[in-house]
Design an enzyme around this catalytic site. Structure first.
Site, PDB file in Angstrom:
ATOM      1  N   PRO A 145       0.819  -1.215   0.000  1.00 39.82           N
ATOM      2  CA  PRO A 145       0.000   0.000   0.000  1.00 39.82           C
ATOM      3  C   PRO A 145       0.852   1.264   0.000  1.00 39.82           C
ATOM      4  CG  PRO A 145      -0.786  -1.560   1.650  1.00 39.82           C
ATOM      5  CD  PRO A 145       0.537  -2.068   1.168  1.00 39.82           C
ATOM      6  N   CYS A 146       0.408   2.244  -0.754  1.00 42.73           N
ATOM      7  CA  CYS A 146       1.063   3.561  -0.738  1.00 42.73           C
ATOM      8  C   CYS A 146       0.485   4.420   0.388  1.00 42.73           C
ATOM      9  CB  CYS A 146       0.882   4.256  -2.078  1.00 42.73           C
ATOM     10  SG  CYS A 146       1.722   3.424  -3.440  1.00 42.73           S
ATOM     11  N   MET A 147      -0.827   4.353   0.559  1.00 40.65           N
ATOM     12  CA  MET A 147      -1.451   5.041   1.693  1.00 40.65           C
ATOM     13  C   MET A 147      -1.289   4.174   2.933  1.00 40.65           C
ATOM     14  SD  MET A 147      -5.400   6.308   2.257  1.00 40.65           S
ATOM     15  CE  MET A 147      -6.029   4.659   2.675  1.00 40.65           C
ATOM     16  N   ARG A 166       3.229   6.921   1.987  1.00 41.19           N
ATOM     17  CA  ARG A 166       4.685   6.727   1.997  1.00 41.19           C
ATOM     18  C   ARG A 166       5.268   7.085   0.637  1.00 41.19           C
ATOM     19  NH1 ARG A 166       6.114   2.756  -1.180  1.00 41.19           N
ATOM     20  NH2 ARG A 166       4.460   1.333  -1.832  1.00 41.19           N
TER      21      ARG A 166
END
EC number: 2.1.1.-
Length: 223
Positions: A145-147, A166
Site C-alpha cells: 500500500p502507498c497510503m 509513503r
C-alpha cells in the site's frame, strides 16, 4: 523542510503539486528503475474537499458531481466514482490489495466502523486512526500500500481527515486518491452526524514519473 499549502479544492491542490515537482523536484530512480522527479514531504490541506459550495455539505448518495476534475484529466466520471467507492469496499476485486479491503477486512476488523464507533462515543476522541500496512506481508512484498494511515478528528462539529502516503504518484494518482478520501470522509461524517471539514494529505515521497513529464508540462502551461 516540508512543502505545505492550503487550497480550496482538490483540483487546485493537484495542480500546485504538479507545478512544484516539475519545477523543484530532484530526479531519482525507484526500485523498478523508473525515472521520477521527487519532492519530499508535501502536505496539502483541502478546505472544501467536496467541491466549491461556500459551505460544508454531504455528497448526494454515490455522487461526486460537485468535485471539479482538471480539464482533460483521465480520471473522471464513472471511472473516478468507481475508484472512490473502493475506499469503502472490503472487496479486493482481484487486486493484491485495495485500500478499502485493508481498512475493512484484511486485519479481521472493520477499522472504518470502529472509527465511527469511537467518534460516536466521544466526539473529541484522538483514537479514530486506521492503518493499511501489514508488517507480516508488506515487508517482503513488492506490491504494498502507498497510503499507510488515515486519521479522523471531530472538532467544532466538523470531521477533519488526515492521511499519510509513503509514496505518491502525484500526476497519476494523487487526484483520485484525494477524491476517494473525500468519499470516505463523507461516509464517516454522515454516520457520526457531523459535517465534512478539511482533508490533509501528507505525501512523504511526492513524485511524477518520466512517462508523465510531457503531460505535466502541458498541464502547467494550460493551468
Amino acid at each position: 523542510m516540508a512543502y505545505e499549502i492550503s487550497v480550496d479544492e482538490i483540483a487546485e491542490g493537484w495542480l500546485k503539486l504538479v507545478e512544484k515537482i516539475m519545477s523543484d523536484g530532484r530526479e531519482i530512480r525507484d526500485e523498478r528503475g523508473s525515472l521520477t522527479r521527487e519532492v519530499m514531504n508535501t502536505v496539502v490541506t483541502i478546505k472544501n474537499p467536496l467541491g466549491r459550495s461556500g459551505d460544508f455539505y454531504h455528497l448526494p448518495a454515490r455522487s461526486l458531481i460537485n468535485i471539479r476534475v482538471p480539464e482533460g484529466y483521465f480520471w473522471s466520471g464513472e471511472k473516478l466514482e468507481k475508484y472512490s467507492e473502493q475506499f469503502l469496499s472490503d472487496d479486493r476485486k482481484g487486486f493484491v490489495y485495495t485500500y478499502g479491503n485493508r481498512l475493512r477486512a484484511h486485519f479481521g476488523v472493520d477499522q472504518v466502523d470502529r472509527a465511527i464507533e469511537r467518534l460516536k462515543n466521544c466526539k473529541e476522541s484522538r483514537r479514530a486512526t486506521m492503518v493499511t500496512w501489514d508488517p507480516k506481508i508488506d515487508t517482503e512484498s513488492d506490491e504494498v500500500p502507498c497510503m499507510i494511515l488515515v486519521d479522523f478528528k471531530v472538532r467544532e462539529g466538523r470531521l477533519f481527515t488526515t492521511a499519510l502516503w509513503r509514496s505518491h504518484d502525484i500526476y497519476g494518482a494523487w487526484f483520485p486518491n484525494a477524491v476517494g478520501l473525500a468519499y470516505l470522509a463523507d461516509h464517516v461524517a454522515s454516520e457520526v452526524g457531523v459535517e465534512v471539514g478539511h482533508i490533509t494529505i501528507h505525501s512523504i515521497s511526492a513524485h511524477i514519473y518520466e512517462v508523465n513529464f510531457k503531460e505535466a508540462k502541458e498541464v502547467i502551461k494550460n493551468g
